[in-house]
Design a protein around this motif. Structure first.
Motif, mmCIF file in Angstrom:
data_model
loop_
_atom_site.group_PDB
_atom_site.id
_atom_site.type_symbol
_atom_site.label_atom_id
_atom_site.label_comp_id
_atom_site.label_asym_id
_atom_site.label_seq_id
_atom_site.Cartn_x
_atom_site.Cartn_y
_atom_site.Cartn_z
ATOM 1 N N TYR A 1 0.836 -1.209 0.000
ATOM 2 C CA TYR A 1 0.000 0.000 0.000
ATOM 3 C C TYR A 1 0.865 1.252 0.000
ATOM 4 C CZ TYR A 1 -3.777 3.174 1.413
ATOM 5 O OH TYR A 1 -4.695 4.197 1.459
ATOM 6 N N LEU A 2 1.911 1.253 0.810
ATOM 7 C CA LEU A 2 2.806 2.412 0.866
ATOM 8 C C LEU A 2 3.538 2.602 -0.455
ATOM 9 C CD1 LEU A 2 4.337 1.948 4.442
ATOM 10 C CD2 LEU A 2 2.442 3.418 3.746
ATOM 11 N N ILE A 3 3.957 1.493 -1.070
ATOM 12 C CA ILE A 3 4.634 1.577 -2.366
ATOM 13 C C ILE A 3 3.674 2.086 -3.436
ATOM 14 C CG2 ILE A 3 5.649 0.181 -4.209
ATOM 15 C CD1 ILE A 3 6.788 -1.631 -1.962
ATOM 16 N N LYS A 4 2.466 1.553 -3.440
ATOM 17 C CA LYS A 4 1.467 1.943 -4.436
ATOM 18 C C LYS A 4 1.114 3.415 -4.326
ATOM 19 C CE LYS A 4 -2.350 1.628 -7.051
ATOM 20 N NZ LYS A 4 -2.348 1.443 -8.505
ATOM 21 N N ASN A 5 1.010 3.903 -3.094
ATOM 22 C CA ASN A 5 0.558 5.278 -2.875
ATOM 23 C C ASN A 5 1.694 6.249 -2.565
ATOM 24 O OD1 ASN A 5 -2.585 5.072 -2.804
ATOM 25 N ND2 ASN A 5 -1.857 3.320 -1.622
ATOM 26 N N THR A 6 2.938 5.788 -2.783
ATOM 27 C CA THR A 6 4.144 6.604 -2.562
ATOM 28 C C THR A 6 4.067 7.364 -1.244
ATOM 29 O OG1 THR A 6 3.235 8.482 -3.811
ATOM 30 C CG2 THR A 6 4.536 6.857 -5.039
ATOM 31 N N MET A 7 3.726 6.644 -0.189
ATOM 32 C CA MET A 7 3.563 7.253 1.135
ATOM 33 C C MET A 7 4.751 6.910 2.019
ATOM 34 S SD MET A 7 -0.422 6.271 1.759
ATOM 35 C CE MET A 7 -0.427 6.885 3.441
ATOM 36 N N GLU A 8 4.976 7.772 2.997
ATOM 37 C CA GLU A 8 5.942 7.443 4.027
ATOM 38 C C GLU A 8 5.300 6.485 5.018
ATOM 39 O OE1 GLU A 8 7.254 11.064 5.751
ATOM 40 O OE2 GLU A 8 8.235 11.783 3.935
ATOM 41 N N SER A 9 6.115 5.948 5.926
ATOM 42 C CA SER A 9 5.617 4.925 6.852
ATOM 43 C C SER A 9 4.452 5.447 7.670
ATOM 44 C CB SER A 9 6.733 4.470 7.790
ATOM 45 O OG SER A 9 7.169 5.530 8.602
ATOM 46 N N THR A 10 3.520 4.560 7.940
ATOM 47 C CA THR A 10 2.324 4.905 8.702
ATOM 48 C C THR A 10 1.863 3.666 9.454
ATOM 49 O OG1 THR A 10 0.092 5.823 8.555
ATOM 50 C CG2 THR A 10 0.764 4.304 6.814
ATOM 51 N N ASN A 11 0.913 3.819 10.308
ATOM 52 C CA ASN A 11 0.386 2.666 11.026
ATOM 53 C C ASN A 11 -0.496 1.829 10.108
ATOM 54 O OD1 ASN A 11 1.506 3.112 13.657
ATOM 55 N ND2 ASN A 11 0.080 4.818 13.887
#
Length: 282
Positions: free
Chosen positions: A91-101
């Protein structure tokens, strides 16, 4: 407009698909108590194209497969084998997000097999198909810690199997409860394809190395650094039960033998060594 009865659906299937394909669908139909629901799902393009592998329920396979054509991947979740953490990474890779819970959205975000149209099913062969598995010794102990022992500590009267010890739990599995819950069902039964059809089968014991290797086949944006995401999320797996550190505490020779018999197919399919005694646990 009245819904077609199951018999009418079968007749239509014979006309449109032929007898052989319809017999395959009937086989899938009888594997589930909710036969009408399963038949409806089985007529979807994905389940018509791919012969069902394993005896576990269709709805389990359907929710365990995560598909994304942008990333070019198909991930087959296996409960108690880092599936929550893997969904979070994807999900983080797909949405280019930084780490999250971790959130439930990270599992629900993906296309499922019964979402696919015929054209998308044709493209499945081009996807990077992968899964992660785990040593049966640590996986079944993790399932016990999470789904049985923790519920006993919470005095939850709705827990799935009433066992007062790990040994009693294994006895309950051997007495007919092995398929009661997907968190301890043999891993081979949670796969949508035979193991040989996967491009990669990673192991939880070598998670970071294997995930990096698998991610090389994803269609990634140039700005995505998978190593950075792994480093940022390495301690974020909220479902971790530390079962590998607890092996010697819970296992004796008799329990080793019980797990060997219950999960023989997992040991053989995924090349995990079957131990002779608890003294060999590391």
């Amino acid at each position: 407009m009245n819904k077609m009865s199951p018999i009418d659906r079968l007749r239509r299937s014979v006309r449109e698909r032929g007898l052989l394909q319809t017999l395959r669908l009937i086989k899938k139909f009888i594997y589930n108590k909710k036969g009408y629901e399963v038949y409806t799902k089985a007529t979807k393009p994905f389940f018509s194209e791919y012969d069902f592998h394993g005896d576990y329920r269709f709805r389990c396979i359907n929710t365990n497969v995560c598909i994304d054509y942008d990333l070019g991947m198909l991930y087959n979740r296996v409960q108690k084998s880092a599936n929550s953490y893997t969904c979070m990474l994807l999900y983080l890779i797909k949405n280019t997000m930084e780490s999250t819970n971790y959130t439930s959205e990270m599992k629900a975000h993906w296309l499922r097999p019964d979402d696919l149209n015929a054209k998308q099913v044709d493209a499945v062969e081009d996807l990077c198909k992968f899964t992660f598995v785990r040593s049966p010794y640590t996986r079944v102990l993790s399932a016990y810690n999470d789904k049985i022992e923790n519920q006993l500590e919470k005095d939850n009267s709705n827990y799935i199997i009433k066992s007062n010890s790990f040994g009693e739990f294994l006895d309950a599995l051997a007495e007919g409860n092995l398929y009661l819950n997907k968190h301890w069902v043999p891993q081979t039964e949670l796969l949508a394809f035979p193991a040989r059809k996967f491009d990669y089968i990673g192991k939880v014991e070598n998670y970071e190395t294997d995930f990096l290797r698998i991610s090389e086949c994803f269609d990634l944006q140039q700005s995505i650094n998978v190593s950075d995401i792994l480093n940022q999320t390495g301690e974020r797996d909220g479902h971790r039960t530390n079962s590998s550190q607890q092996l010697r505490e819970y296992y004796d020779d008799s329990k080793i033998d019980k797990v060997n018999r219950l999960y023989e197919k997992d040991f053989n399919t995924f090349n995990y060594p079957m131990l002779d005694s608890a003294s060999q646990l590391s």
